[in-house]
Write a protein that holds these residues in place. Structure first.
Motif, short mmCIF file in Angstrom:
data_model
loop_
_atom_site.label_atom_id
_atom_site.label_comp_id
_atom_site.label_asym_id
_atom_site.label_seq_id
_atom_site.Cartn_x
_atom_site.Cartn_y
_atom_site.Cartn_z
N LYS A 1 5.23 -1.26 10.11
CA LYS A 1 6.22 -1.26 9.03
C LYS A 1 5.59 -0.71 7.74
O LYS A 1 4.41 -0.94 7.47
N ARG A 2 6.45 -0.03 6.99
CA ARG A 2 6.04 0.42 5.67
C ARG A 2 7.21 0.31 4.72
O ARG A 2 8.25 0.93 4.93
N ASN A 3 7.06 -0.49 3.69
CA ASN A 3 8.09 -0.63 2.66
C ASN A 3 7.41 -0.87 1.31
O ASN A 3 6.20 -0.64 1.17
N TRP A 4 8.18 -1.37 0.36
CA TRP A 4 7.64 -1.57 -0.98
C TRP A 4 6.46 -2.56 -0.99
O TRP A 4 5.50 -2.39 -1.71
N TYR A 5 6.54 -3.58 -0.16
CA TYR A 5 5.54 -4.63 -0.18
C TYR A 5 4.43 -4.45 0.85
O TYR A 5 3.30 -4.89 0.63
N LYS B 1 11.75 6.15 -13.09
CA LYS B 1 10.73 6.39 -14.11
C LYS B 1 10.64 5.21 -15.08
O LYS B 1 9.56 4.85 -15.53
N LYS B 2 11.77 4.63 -15.40
CA LYS B 2 11.80 3.51 -16.35
C LYS B 2 11.05 2.31 -15.81
O LYS B 2 10.30 1.65 -16.54
N TYR B 3 11.22 2.02 -14.52
CA TYR B 3 10.60 0.83 -13.94
C TYR B 3 9.34 1.14 -13.13
O TYR B 3 8.81 0.26 -12.47
N ARG B 4 8.89 2.39 -13.15
CA ARG B 4 7.65 2.80 -12.48
C ARG B 4 7.69 2.52 -10.97
O ARG B 4 6.74 2.00 -10.39
N VAL B 5 8.80 2.83 -10.35
CA VAL B 5 8.92 2.73 -8.90
C VAL B 5 9.33 4.09 -8.35
O VAL B 5 9.80 4.95 -9.08
N SER B 6 9.13 4.28 -7.06
CA SER B 6 9.51 5.55 -6.45
C SER B 6 11.00 5.54 -6.11
O SER B 6 11.61 4.48 -5.88
N ILE B 7 11.58 6.73 -6.06
CA ILE B 7 13.00 6.85 -5.69
C ILE B 7 13.22 6.34 -4.27
O ILE B 7 14.22 5.71 -3.96
N HIS B 8 12.24 6.62 -3.40
CA HIS B 8 12.34 6.17 -2.01
C HIS B 8 12.45 4.66 -1.92
O HIS B 8 13.31 4.10 -1.21
N ASP B 9 11.57 3.93 -2.66
CA ASP B 9 11.60 2.48 -2.62
C ASP B 9 12.88 1.94 -3.25
O ASP B 9 13.46 0.96 -2.76
N LEU B 10 13.33 2.57 -4.32
CA LEU B 10 14.55 2.14 -4.99
C LEU B 10 15.76 2.28 -4.08
O LEU B 10 16.61 1.38 -3.99
N ALA B 11 15.82 3.41 -3.36
CA ALA B 11 16.94 3.63 -2.45
C ALA B 11 16.86 2.69 -1.24
O ALA B 11 17.89 2.20 -0.74
N ALA B 12 15.65 2.43 -0.76
CA ALA B 12 15.50 1.57 0.41
C ALA B 12 15.89 0.13 0.12
O ALA B 12 16.58 -0.52 0.91
#
Length: 485
Positions: free
Chosen positions: A4-8, A192-203
């Protein structure tokens, strides 16, 4: 292969899980190629590359596949050599290293928890917890699912006792924030505002079409945490600081802005998510965090300093003026009640408090040391500074000789008393002059610098040991003795 690979979590970073997945992959390659050499080659460079080499050379003999990359052609001999040596290391002069077995036990974490809290409960360091659980990408366990945390063996009872005794709000801290989409926002700007990737945000939000957001839509933002457990959100700054918005003006650089607000350019880049070398443009708004007690520091900075009035010239900036007088830009703004959004203009008078390196008395000489008395009639366009320059004296002396206040003005026809030959008349390095360092900028000339500082060009050349053959260059520092007042 089940990783598995996700934000965490990124299970590819776990040696045990990654080894099992690699073994399964290698076994599948062997089933495809029916030869271990070809399977190992495909493991190194990919099965497609090996299949193309087989079709090109019309053979499945690994040693005949010369079109394979050099690294792959060397990989098989290295692999075979390592296998042979490991079968009997002592015969080849190797000693088997003695290692302690990596023993651990599992504890189940029901909700997302901070690794700092978990490490403290287990009685180990945060570094140890991260070493035992290398698959964790953030400083917290995953949300919305239980997690099997590895801790050193023998620590389970202590962990459960300490962790269960904590209040629930300390054990399970939320690792996300809610964001309401505003007009003009996109996944890119929010990421960009929250310093996360678009991929993680969409997931996390299960967004299929990344180009389609609706105004008012609520998004769950996974937020990073620092080693101390604080959320790293873009609208949070260092403690003891207040947030201001600065609008970039023409000619500004990050270095000048940082100097104006007594901070560093790299901090401004971090606060505004700017990459190194990324340009700024007029009208752009930058977030800057300044110390809340900066005003009090500026008022205290007047001690043991002399007052100087600087008349703003065309092209001046607060950063340039601060650099010339070796004071902080934030102090200049405080001394003159200048707000962050205000601009300075040519002819504006700025009050500066400059360190005086001389310890001698500033008292004006008595009449016995004044020399020859001259009466000067003020003409139209005259200033006290120009008159003092003409008679090789200082503004402070002329005001003192004529009992003039600091705020007094002169007018055409007014008669001024000037003493020529006074011991206080020299423009050399005495108590009535302050030494500053001016950093040469692009386009500067000695005559222009002399005119701006109301001194003679010959004096600048003398103070800095320059001759007519010498040229000045950007970045060069020139010592200049200016008159007070």
């Amino acid at each position: 292969y089940g990783l598995k690979r996700n934000w965490y979590v990124d299970e590819r970073r776990d040696p045990e899980k990654a080894t099992h997945a690699a073994a399964k992959f290698l076994l599948d390659l062997y089933k495809d190629f029916d030869h271990w050499y070809l399977a190992l080659a495909a493991y190194n460079c990919g099965p497609g590359r090996v299949n193309r080499a087989i079709r090109l050379h019309h053979t499945s003999d690994f040693w005949q596949l010369h079109s394979l990359p050099r690294e792959t052609r060397n990989y098989i001999p290295y692999y075979l050599a390592a296998a042979i040596i490991c079968s009997d290391p002592t015969s080849y002069g190797f000693k088997t290293p003695k290692t302690k077995p990596h023993k651990y036990e599992f504890v189940q974490i029901e909700q997302s928890a901070d690794l700092t809290v978990l490490a403290s409960s287990a009685g180990v360091s945060l570094k140890t917890i991260k070493a035992y659980n290398p698959e964790l990408r953030q400083s917290a366990t995953p949300v919305q699912s239980a997690y099997q945390l590895k801790i050193p063996i023998g620590k389970k009872d202590q962990f459960e006792s300490n962790f269960n005794s904590l209040p629930s709000d300390q054990r399970f801290a939320p690792q996300y924030v809610a964001h309401k989409v505003k007009r003009g926002e996109s996944l890119w700007t929010i990421s960009k505002k929250y310093r996360v990737s678009i991929h993680d945000l969409a997931a996390v939000n299960k967004i299929r079409n990344r180009h389609r957001l609706s105004i008012g839509q609520k998004l769950t933002i996974p937020v990073r945490r620092s080693s101390g457990g604080t959320l790293l959100v873009s609208n949070s700054g260092p403690s003891g600081h207040k947030k201001i918005k600065y609008k970039v003006k023409r000619g500004d650089t990050l270095g000048h802005i940082a100097e104006d607000y007594n901070t560093l350019a790299r901090k401004i880049r971090r606060w505004n998510k700017l990459e190194y070398g990324q340009p700024i443009f007029p009208g752009q708004k930058l977030t800057i965090w300044v110390k809340e007690d900066m005003g009090q520091l500026a008022s205290n900075s007047k001690k043991n300093r002399d007052k100087v009035v600087h008349i703003v010239k065309r092209g001046d900036t607060i950063g340039h003026i601060a650099e010339s007088y070796r004071v902080a830009s934030i102090n200049i703004m405080s001394w003159n009640n200048i707000k962050s959004k205000q601009t300075i203009y040519p002819g504006q008078k700025l009050t500066l408090w400059v360190k005086n390196n001389n310890n001698s008395s500033n008292s004006v000489a008595q009449s016995s040391n004044k020399g020859k008395k001259v009466t000067y009639t003020v003409k139209r366009g005259d200033t006290i500074g120009h008159i003092a320059d003409d008679y090789n004296t200082t503004v402070k002396n002329i005001r003192s000789w004529n009992s003039m206040k600091q705020s007094s003005y002169i007018k055409p026809g007014q008669k001024l008393t000037i003493w020529i030959g006074s011991t206080k008349n020299s423009l050399s390095k005495n108590a009535d002059n302050l030494k500053i360092y001016y950093t040469v900028k692009r386009g500067d000339t000695l005559s222009k610098i002399a005119e701006n500082h109301r001194v003679r060009m010959a004096s600048i050349m003398k103070w800095n040991k320059l001759n007519k053959a010498n040229t000045i260059f950007p970045g060069q520092k020139l010592a200049i003795w200016i008159k007070q007042g």
